[in-house]
Design a protein around this motif. Sequence first.
Motif, PDB file in Angstrom:
ATOM      1  N   GLY A  89      -1.710 -16.562  -2.756  1.00 12.37           N
ATOM      2  CA  GLY A  89      -2.981 -16.432  -2.435  1.00 12.37           C
ATOM      3  C   GLY A  89      -3.247 -16.786  -0.888  1.00 12.37           C
ATOM      4  N   ALA A  90      -2.661 -17.791  -0.270  1.00 15.70           N
ATOM      5  CA  ALA A  90      -2.634 -18.049   0.946  1.00 15.70           C
ATOM      6  C   ALA A  90      -2.183 -17.206   2.039  1.00 15.70           C
ATOM      7  CB  ALA A  90      -1.935 -19.377   1.382  1.00 15.70           C
ATOM      8  N   SER A  91      -1.282 -16.238   1.379  1.00 18.02           N
ATOM      9  CA  SER A  91      -0.973 -14.907   2.436  1.00 18.02           C
ATOM     10  C   SER A  91      -1.726 -13.774   2.277  1.00 18.02           C
ATOM     11  CB  SER A  91       0.451 -14.748   1.675  1.00 18.02           C
ATOM     12  OG  SER A  91       1.415 -15.763   1.896  1.00 18.02           O
ATOM     13  N   LEU A  92      -2.884 -13.889   1.636  1.00 17.41           N
ATOM     14  CA  LEU A  92      -3.942 -12.593   1.738  1.00 17.41           C
ATOM     15  C   LEU A  92      -4.351 -12.349   3.047  1.00 17.41           C
ATOM     16  CD1 LEU A  92      -5.545 -13.090  -1.721  1.00 17.41           C
ATOM     17  CD2 LEU A  92      -4.091 -11.143  -1.430  1.00 17.41           C
ATOM     18  N   GLN A  93      -4.502 -11.488   3.575  1.00 14.78           N
ATOM     19  CA  GLN A  93      -4.896 -10.990   4.931  1.00 14.78           C
ATOM     20  C   GLN A  93      -5.705  -9.532   5.037  1.00 14.78           C
ATOM     21  OE1 GLN A  93      -2.019 -10.708   8.043  1.00 14.78           O
ATOM     22  NE2 GLN A  93      -1.860 -13.067   8.135  1.00 14.78           N
ATOM     23  N   SER A  94      -6.686  -9.452   5.789  1.00 14.83           N
ATOM     24  CA  SER A  94      -7.434  -8.405   6.071  1.00 14.83           C
ATOM     25  C   SER A  94      -6.617  -7.486   7.333  1.00 14.83           C
ATOM     26  CB  SER A  94      -8.735  -8.621   6.504  1.00 14.83           C
ATOM     27  OG  SER A  94      -9.589  -9.298   5.401  1.00 14.83           O
ATOM     28  N   PRO A  95      -6.714  -6.435   7.469  1.00 17.67           N
ATOM     29  CA  PRO A  95      -5.939  -5.803   8.588  1.00 17.67           C
ATOM     30  C   PRO A  95      -6.939  -5.705   9.797  1.00 17.67           C
ATOM     31  CG  PRO A  95      -6.832  -4.027   7.192  1.00 17.67           C
ATOM     32  CD  PRO A  95      -7.161  -5.394   6.355  1.00 17.67           C
ATOM     33  N   ASN A  96      -6.323  -5.251  11.033  1.00 18.36           N
ATOM     34  CA  ASN A  96      -7.273  -5.146  12.374  1.00 18.36           C
ATOM     35  C   ASN A  96      -8.310  -4.464  11.879  1.00 18.36           C
ATOM     36  OD1 ASN A  96      -8.144  -4.382  14.646  1.00 18.36           O
ATOM     37  ND2 ASN A  96      -6.119  -4.022  15.656  1.00 18.36           N
ATOM     38  N   PRO A  97      -9.540  -4.858  12.417  1.00 12.05           N
ATOM     39  CA  PRO A  97     -10.743  -4.210  11.942  1.00 12.05           C
ATOM     40  C   PRO A  97     -11.123  -2.890  12.701  1.00 12.05           C
ATOM     41  CG  PRO A  97     -11.493  -6.107  13.139  1.00 12.05           C
ATOM     42  CD  PRO A  97      -9.893  -6.200  12.916  1.00 12.05           C
ATOM     43  N   ALA A  98     -10.175  -2.572  13.891  1.00  9.79           N
ATOM     44  CA  ALA A  98     -10.062  -1.375  14.666  1.00  9.79           C
ATOM     45  C   ALA A  98     -10.273  -0.109  13.727  1.00  9.79           C
ATOM     46  CB  ALA A  98      -9.160  -1.477  15.649  1.00  9.79           C
ATOM     47  N   GLY A  99      -9.567  -0.233  12.666  1.00  4.01           N
ATOM     48  CA  GLY A  99      -9.425   1.189  11.850  1.00  4.01           C
ATOM     49  C   GLY A  99      -8.679   2.125  12.300  1.00  4.01           C
ATOM     50  N   SER A 100      -8.493   3.336  11.566  1.00  3.24           N
ATOM     51  CA  SER A 100      -7.791   4.415  11.859  1.00  3.24           C
ATOM     52  C   SER A 100      -8.529   5.570  12.557  1.00  3.24           C
ATOM     53  CB  SER A 100      -7.001   4.716  10.495  1.00  3.24           C
ATOM     54  OG  SER A 100      -8.094   5.131   9.483  1.00  3.24           O
ATOM     55  N   TRP A 101      -7.682   6.374  12.983  1.00  2.00           N
ATOM     56  CA  TRP A 101      -8.316   7.789  13.781  1.00  2.00           C
ATOM     57  C   TRP A 101      -7.995   8.965  12.887  1.00  2.00           C
ATOM     58  CZ3 TRP A 101      -9.096   8.162  19.586  1.00  2.00           C
ATOM     59  CH2 TRP A 101      -9.470   6.628  20.092  1.00  2.00           C
TER      60      TRP A 101
END
Length: 492
Positions: A89-101
């Motif tokens: 659980g402590a390793s859950l992350q969200s990606p960079n919000p910049a998003g894809s193209w």
Amino acid sequence: MTQAGQLAGTPGHASAPRAIVVGGGISGLVAARELSLTGHQVDVFEASPRFGGAVASHQVAGLDLDAGADSFAVRSTAVADLATELGLGASLQSPNPAGSWLYHAVDGAKRGGPRAMPMPATALLGIPADPWAEDVKTVIGAAGCVRAATDLAMPVTRRQAKEPISLGELVAARMGQAVLESLVTPIVAGVHSADPTTLDVDTVAPGLRAAMAEHHSLARGVAALRASAPAGSAVGGLAGGMHRLTGALLAELDAAGARLHPGTPVVSIARAEPSHDPSEDGWDVTVEGRETPESADRLVIATPGPAAVDLLAGLLPDAAALRPKTGHGIALVTLVVDQPELDAAPRGTGLLVAPGTPGIRAKALTHATAKWEWLADEAGPGTHVLRLSYGRLSDAPGTIPADDAVLRDIAIADASALLGVPVSAADVVGWDVVRHDAALPFATTGHRDRVEAFRTALAGHPGLEVVGAWLAGTGLASVVADTRARTSITAS
């Protein structure tokens, strides 16, 4: 951690009901864990030398990287809940919000060839929630927006709401060709490796048609689905890589006394000899190289669809008509490059490429060190991990070069064009090619109905369950949720 566990010497273990899982991909491992938690003695037979399927790792330039899935959809908490239960659980992350193209050749003759542009912010599989948004207009132009906006006033027909229909047909009817070709097709081709006009809308976009019918337009349906989703990014990941999920499942199964059998194909299954009580009947599983069948009270088939249907041919003779199609496979080329110009992440977290875009053979590029902060920290400034995907279901056999070095050179050229930053062979400090042959589930129009027919036929065989992406839908979120729901039955 071992890949072949020993039976735990706990009291009463010998009398525990036995379960066999055929297939050691992520769905098989999740099924095995559920059965173990409900008191079963579990054996997992996997035909290949390793477990985890598409949730696996490889090492490139000293970095432990995902060799398959690197994220999961957060439309449900299924994967996050499982990761938390496994101590991750402590390793859950969200990606960079910049998003894809996006990268494609819309109006290429007028605008100087293929171009890159940010993905519209309010879209679902490229379908815009706001047809007049500026980032939508940038991609499809004013005329495309006018056509897309007719969806807001157009009645929803019975066929669009209820009858079998492809995602592409629905989008074209509601919003026009510009949205389909310039927004939806590049995204679906990158994510599902297929043409949206062939894909069952209810499988690739669960709940979309219900939301469209409720809100009387496709755009408003997309807006409602996005509003009901958890706040933040549409996907999540694990620091250290999604392959840690496989490692944690194997470790827990090993500790629980499950027996894990890599490189051990199952060649047939059959009902055991009937007893006086049909509810106590079990299953016989024939393993390659063994004369005596393995017996079990419960059996879970967690192989790819074609293999599952073939194993079940004797039990479900009508299932042959439901046998899913597969593509020609995909190849993932990972490049670790020394190129400080990429520190600025010029194209966000990567790009999805429209089919037929001149000069590009990749269907997608993931700028992994721009997408995941943990990986950027591990790689260090100036070092970048790029992963390029090759292969669509519409491709002819042999489209992907068989020689890894040839494919690497193609990937280097594609990366330079897609990112707008020169990448040369001299910049590459490590590389690898991972191939998944005929591994793509193909949910053609009407797939949901075929799955329901298959499940109905399966209901006549108590103690037997079939799980996997070909039934649940593509993606870890779908697979984990469906597998847990179908296998977490308390042992009698």
